[in-house]
Write a protein that holds these residues in place. Structure first.
Motif, short mmCIF file in Angstrom:
data_model
loop_
_atom_site.label_atom_id
_atom_site.label_comp_id
_atom_site.label_asym_id
_atom_site.label_seq_id
_atom_site.Cartn_x
_atom_site.Cartn_y
_atom_site.Cartn_z
N ALA B 397 0.79 -1.32 0.04
CA ALA B 397 -0.04 0.20 -0.04
C ALA B 397 0.68 1.07 0.00
O ALA B 397 0.60 2.37 -0.81
CB ALA B 397 -0.97 -0.15 1.08
N THR B 398 1.96 1.19 0.64
CA THR B 398 2.82 2.40 0.91
C THR B 398 3.47 2.71 -0.63
O THR B 398 3.34 3.68 -0.91
CB THR B 398 3.56 2.29 1.95
OG1 THR B 398 3.05 1.95 3.26
CG2 THR B 398 4.34 3.47 2.31
N VAL B 401 1.07 3.83 -3.27
CA VAL B 401 0.50 5.25 -3.21
C VAL B 401 1.86 6.11 -3.67
O VAL B 401 1.46 7.04 -4.42
CB VAL B 401 0.00 5.37 -1.68
CG1 VAL B 401 -0.10 7.04 -1.55
CG2 VAL B 401 -1.16 4.73 -1.71
N GLY B 471 -3.22 2.91 -7.06
CA GLY B 471 -2.53 4.08 -6.54
C GLY B 471 -2.65 5.34 -7.54
O GLY B 471 -2.80 6.23 -7.08
N ARG B 510 -3.50 14.68 0.75
CA ARG B 510 -3.48 13.53 1.83
C ARG B 510 -4.53 12.95 2.03
O ARG B 510 -4.71 11.72 2.15
CB ARG B 510 -2.91 14.06 3.09
CG ARG B 510 -2.68 12.97 4.08
CD ARG B 510 -2.11 13.40 5.36
NE ARG B 510 -3.06 14.30 6.15
CZ ARG B 510 -2.93 14.58 7.31
NH1 ARG B 510 -1.66 14.25 8.00
NH2 ARG B 510 -3.76 15.39 7.77
N LEU B 513 -4.98 10.56 -0.81
CA LEU B 513 -3.93 9.76 -0.75
C LEU B 513 -4.11 8.48 0.25
O LEU B 513 -3.95 7.26 0.02
CB LEU B 513 -2.62 10.32 -0.50
CG LEU B 513 -1.98 11.27 -1.67
CD1 LEU B 513 -0.71 11.80 -1.57
CD2 LEU B 513 -2.10 10.41 -3.05
N PHE B 514 -4.90 9.02 1.35
CA PHE B 514 -5.10 8.04 2.43
C PHE B 514 -6.05 7.19 1.98
O PHE B 514 -6.06 5.96 2.30
CB PHE B 514 -5.50 8.77 3.76
CG PHE B 514 -5.66 7.90 4.85
CD1 PHE B 514 -4.48 7.03 5.44
CD2 PHE B 514 -6.85 7.70 5.40
CE1 PHE B 514 -4.87 6.05 6.46
CE2 PHE B 514 -7.15 6.82 6.31
CZ PHE B 514 -6.21 5.94 6.88
N TRP B 517 -4.35 4.66 -0.06
CA TRP B 517 -3.70 3.56 0.65
C TRP B 517 -4.62 2.59 1.18
O TRP B 517 -4.26 1.50 0.97
CB TRP B 517 -3.02 4.55 2.03
CG TRP B 517 -1.84 3.68 2.57
CD1 TRP B 517 -0.59 3.55 2.36
CD2 TRP B 517 -2.12 2.86 3.75
NE1 TRP B 517 0.03 2.70 3.10
CE2 TRP B 517 -0.97 1.97 3.86
CE3 TRP B 517 -3.28 2.37 4.42
CZ2 TRP B 517 -0.74 1.30 4.96
CZ3 TRP B 517 -3.05 1.40 5.32
CH2 TRP B 517 -1.82 0.88 5.70
N PHE B 521 -4.25 -1.13 0.74
CA PHE B 521 -4.15 -2.12 1.76
C PHE B 521 -5.36 -3.30 1.95
O PHE B 521 -4.81 -4.36 2.36
CB PHE B 521 -4.12 -1.05 3.06
CG PHE B 521 -3.90 -1.96 4.33
CD1 PHE B 521 -2.44 -2.42 4.70
CD2 PHE B 521 -4.79 -2.18 5.27
CE1 PHE B 521 -2.41 -3.14 6.06
CE2 PHE B 521 -4.91 -2.73 6.52
CZ PHE B 521 -3.47 -3.18 6.84
#
Lengths: 364, 589
Positions: B397-398, B401, B471, B510, B513-514, B517, B521
């Motif tokens: 996930a990290t 993104v 992503g 953010r 993007l979160f 994520w 995830f």
């Protein structure tokens, strides 16, 4: 120290056929308020963004204080130019408070915390936003956002501030007030302002120098009075406000001046551009306020008839019918009374007349 | 004058020359290669390289394999696929499944999203919770749950209508196209819902108010102003729903195969039965890629014509519509119904099955904890799978993104030639069912002299490749909402590329993007279709462990393990929300 020189600056989008700016040459003095003026699509914003370093020119160069900043080979990125810019939509960061927006550039310059606070406080007071430090941009009015944008740009004390139609999103009254504030700010700080607008009144009121652009080309460069009073061509004359155009012809020419006769009946001797020869078809451009009317006398050379008049408070606008049915727009003092239908003698102030070449209508 | 005195202090500092503290490029000795090696170049270059290794190389291996026949290079594999009745039926089934799922997802998601974002409907948080829980529920787990309810012989509902009501005509056969749609829609409608809600939030009320002042009624305004403004986001959601529905292997294997309804992924899976038909499978999956690319092209052409930069430097102000009591509660009723069907029914079923000794009408008479004891303490694959799944999901996930942000940024903010192609490449994996991605990766990495097979690394590569489109989409949607002038104004103040990204672009993006994520995830934690081909006993994941157990037919233990899985996911997501989500929720008014 921060005079700006643009030399042969050229930029086109999507192939060579769509030229945004063509061969622009400009020398801008430091501490000057320069306005890039022109209708939308004339290339003024592209020019500004090239000066800022967002756009790489296709040809030509930009120098500031003798240092080459932009050329087709190399562009110094915006962050290394030490300029400021105020965007049309303000571009206030919505996730940061007023304080953080303004302090951003100071933090980048690694100033001490105390110094940052002092400067943020000073600049917010300067733009009348003291006490708004903790507000988020969403809680501000348009005028306040505009002032945050301004504060954010000047707090880092750039030598050059670029402004892209910063007043166009404000209402008229606020616009006028901000206009005065901008002018004072420029005069006091000595920052070179490069200001983009399509509003000629704004340009005239603010600028030391105006560069009129049209279709990507520089039309005229000079102080406001000159741009207004002695437009270099018909495009500039048209763009700078209401103007009367009288068709005519050059009767003869000697030296720098020549004798002119208009179809409406006016005759006179004027300085002529070198390109206009004897016999050439011309247009005589005259501003409404450069015309004086007096009651007609027997020996009046150029006369007309008042066709219509409109009272505008501080002045009266008169439509005067002259020979061949042409209507002349005249601005006159309200105390000077005329009645509709009255015959008047017309005097043109010869120092405020401009002559442009005229394309002759095809005959036959 | 006070103003002038203050100004004097600013002028006084001018002499000290703040501008001079900015690095002057001319004073810095730089060689040509050095000036090019800045952070921006390094980051964008690495992202492009990563995309090549992750997606292009395996995809090319796949294309190569599809043209490789027994006697050299040719179109023999495509010929076989397009002239085979079974393959054509699988293609048709996949398209029908995708279309039905997209349609029903839209019908559920749009009214729910509009009600939650723009009306005074009660229970808005409940609405979001429903979509979130539905999305978080692994589709192959809902498939297992619904099989326990609707399987024609042993399903609880089937037994109930036959034995208790004596009305066998009321039976619903889960092993059908309708069954596949039923278990897939709960997983796909949240794509449309989440994108539509965030788009609706960003529509300024003045757009709607100006339509109303011109005489447009509430419905008319919604249809002619609001909907077109959010259409690009909704269309993107429909597209994601469609391609996801087609690519879901687990539910199609559990529901479709027993009902003899083959779709392209299960057909490809079938082709890997011994002896494996690599060529045919590759050709079939490339046909799926083609379908996806067509869908994407349509969406992009539409987006290009209508791009709405809604998050400008000025804040937007979404308005709420006051509905009458009946309408409010009708919309709430719809939300409740979706909650029951998509969340409550499968969860309760799995819970009930997991606690019963033997699943049936009288299950509540014999409750036991034995199933849990077995999966937690005796079945050692559970713990290893859990650990592996966590490592893989967080890493995937990290990285996805970050990669997606850079790729989208290149596409939207630079003029690098070929940036559009980059965007398309990043979407290619959407058309690759996980199992095909696994085969493509195997074919490529087995040729590379790196001992990746059987390790977590090859699973991570598969996850990155699979989820990179999510992503890129999430980051692209976020970045598109950020007016470029917000970045430009930081640059002119002296911020470098890295500083601008860190303080302006990423914080503004953010929330999106979160969300991105989480969008990666959660499915990564449940990834089955690629893992099932790439795992070894050391690198087994949680869902593979569940699937292995399901294959043995031990449905009570499977249910217990599913519940364990769901609890683990819920805890992980709660922590993730606590860490990064609360502030972003505060930012949206």
């Amino acid at each position: 120290m921060s005079g700006i020189r643009l030399a042969g600056l050229t930029k086109s989008y999507g192939g060579a056929d769509v030229a945004a700016v063509t061969g622009l040459d400009l020398a801008i003095d430091s501490n000057c308020f320069l306005t890039l003026l022109g209708p939308s699509g004339c290339g003024k914003t592209t020019t500004l963004r090239m000066i800022a370093g967002y756009i790489k020119p296709d040809a030509g160069r930009i120098e500031v204080g003798g240092r080459l900043l932009s050329s087709p080979e190399h562009v110094v990125p915006p962050e290394q130019r030490g300029m400021g810019m105020v965007f049309q939509n303000y571009a206030i960061w919505p996730h940061m408070s007023v304080h953080d927006n303004v302090a951003f550039g100071l933090k980048l310059r690694k100033l001490s915390k105390a110094e940052i606070e002092r400067r943020v406080g000073a600049v917010l007071e300067l733009v009348n936003l003291a006490g708004y430090e903790s507000r988020l941009p969403g809680q501000l009015s348009g005028g306040q956002q505009q002032r945050v944008a301004l504060a954010r740009s000047i707090v880092v004390e750039p030598s050059i501030l670029l402004l892209d139609e910063p007043l166009s999103n404000l209402d008229a009254k606020l616009r006028e007030r901000m206009r005065d504030e901008l002018k004072q700010l420029q005069r006091r700080t000595g920052i070179t302002f490069i200001y983009v607008t399509h509003d000629q009144a704004e340009a005239l009121a603010l600028s030391d120098q105006i560069a009129v652009l049209d279709k990507g080309r520089l039309q005229q460069f000079g102080p406001p009075a000159e741009i207004y009073g002695r437009p270099a061509n018909r495009t500039v004359a048209d763009f700078m406000g209401l103007i009367n155009l009288l068709a005519g012809r050059v009767l003869n020419r000697n030296g720098s001046s020549g004798e002119i006769e208009t179809e409406a009946g006016w005759r006179g001797r004027l300085d002529l551009p070198p390109a206009i020869l004897a016999g050439a078809a011309i247009e005589l451009a005259v501003r409404p306020e450069a015309i004086r009317l007096v009651p007609a006398a027997a020996d009046s050379a150029f006369t007309g008839r008042i066709a219509d008049q409109t009272f505008l408070g501080n002045l009266v606008e008169l439509m005067v019918e002259v020979g061949s049915g042409t209507l002349l727009r005249v601005e006159s003092h309200p105390r000077q009374k005329f009645s509709t239908g009255e015959r008047v003698a017309i005097a043109l102030d010869e120092s405020e007349l401009s002559v442009f070449a005229r394309a002759e209508p095809n005959e036959g | 004058m006070a103003g002038e005195a203050r100004l004097g202090s600013i002028e006084g500092n001018r002499a000290s020359g703040l501008v001079a503290t900015l690095p002057e490029p001319s004073s810095r000795p730089r060689r040509p290669w050095q000036s090019r090696l800045d952070l921006e170049t390094v980051v964008t270059g690495s992202a492009i390289l990563a995309l090549m290794v992750l997606v292009v190389a395996p995809a090319l291996s796949l294309v190569w394999a599809s043209f490789k026949t027994g006697d050299g290079i040719g179109v023999g594999n495509y010929d076989s696929v397009l002239s085979s009745r079974a393959d054509l039926r699988a293609l048709g089934n996949s398209l029908r499944l995708g279309a039905y799922v997209a349609l029903f997802s839209l019908l559920i998601a749009l009214p729910m999203a509009w009600a939650a974002a723009r009306t005074n409907m009660p229970g808005k948080n409940f609405s979001k919770l429903t979509a979130t829980l539905a999305y978080l529920t692994p589709p192959f787990l809902s498939a297992i749950a619904f099989v326990n309810l609707f399987s024609p012989n042993a399903g609880l509902y089937s037994v109930f209508v036959t034995d208790v009501l004596g009305a066998p005509w009321l039976k619903f056969n889960i092993f059908s196209m309708a069954g596949m749609v039923l278990v897939t829609v709960p997983h796909t409608f949240p794509f449309i819902y989440l994108l539509a809600v965030s788009a609706l939030h960003s529509v300024d009320a003045s757009y709607e108010e100006s339509a109303q002042i011109l005489g447009a009624g509430r419905l008319r305004t919604a249809l002619s102003i609001t909907m077109p403004l959010v259409a690009p986001s909704v269309l993107a959601g429909i597209l994601i729903a469609f391609v996801n529905a087609i690519a879901l292997f687990g539910s199609q294997a559990i529901i479709g195969v027993p009902g003899r309804i083959f779709t392209m992924p299960t057909r490809i899976y079938q082709l890997f039965d011994y002896p494996p038909e690599y060529g045919l499978a590759s050709a079939t999956s490339l046909i799926m890629v083609a379908i996806t690319l067509v869908a994407l092209y349509v969406q992009r052409a539409y987006l290009a014509r209508r791009s709405f930069v809604t998050l400008s430097g000025k804040g937007s102000r979404p308005g709420l519509i006051a509905l009458g009591q009946t309408a409010r509660w009708c919309l709430f009723g719809l939300t409740l119904l979706v909650f029951i069907g998509a969340v409550l029914a499968p969860y309760l079923t799995l819970l009930a099955v997991s606690f019963s000794k033997s699943w049936g009408l009288a299950f509540w008479k014999n409750l036991t904890l034995d199933n849990y004891r077995f999966v937690i303490f005796d079945f050692e694959q559970t713990r290893r799978g859990l650990a592996n799944s966590f490592i893989l999901s967080i890493a995937a996930a990290t990285l996805v993104v970050l990669l997606g942000t850079v790729i989208s940024w290149i596409d939207l903010r630079t003029r690098i030639p070929g940036r559009k192609a980059l965007d398309y490449i990043s979407l290619v994996p959407l058309g690759l069912p996980g199992i095909v991605m696994a085969v493509a990766l195997l074919q490529f990495w087995l040729r590379v002299p790196l001992p990746l097979y059987g390790t977590l690394w090859i699973l991570l590569l598969a996850y990155l490749a699979r989820f990179v489109p999510l992503g890129v989409r999430a980051a692209g949607a976020s970045l598109r909402q950020i007016d470029p002038s917000l970045e430009e104004s930081a640059r002119i103040l002296g911020a470098s590329w890295g500083t601008t990204m860190r303080y302006i672009t990423l914080p503004l993006a953010r929330p999106g993007l979160f969300a991105g994520w989480l969008l990666v995830f959660v499915p990564a934690l449940q990834e089955l279709s690629a893992s099932v081909l790439l795992y070894s006993s050391d690198s087994i994941t949680l869902s593979v462990a569940i699937f292995n157990l399901y294959e043995t037919g031990y449905s009570e233990a499977v249910a217990a393990m599913s519940i364990v899985n769901i609890i683990v996911i819920s805890i992980a997501i709660t922590i993730a929300y606590k860490l990064g989500g609360l502030k972003s929720a505060e930012m949206t008014p």
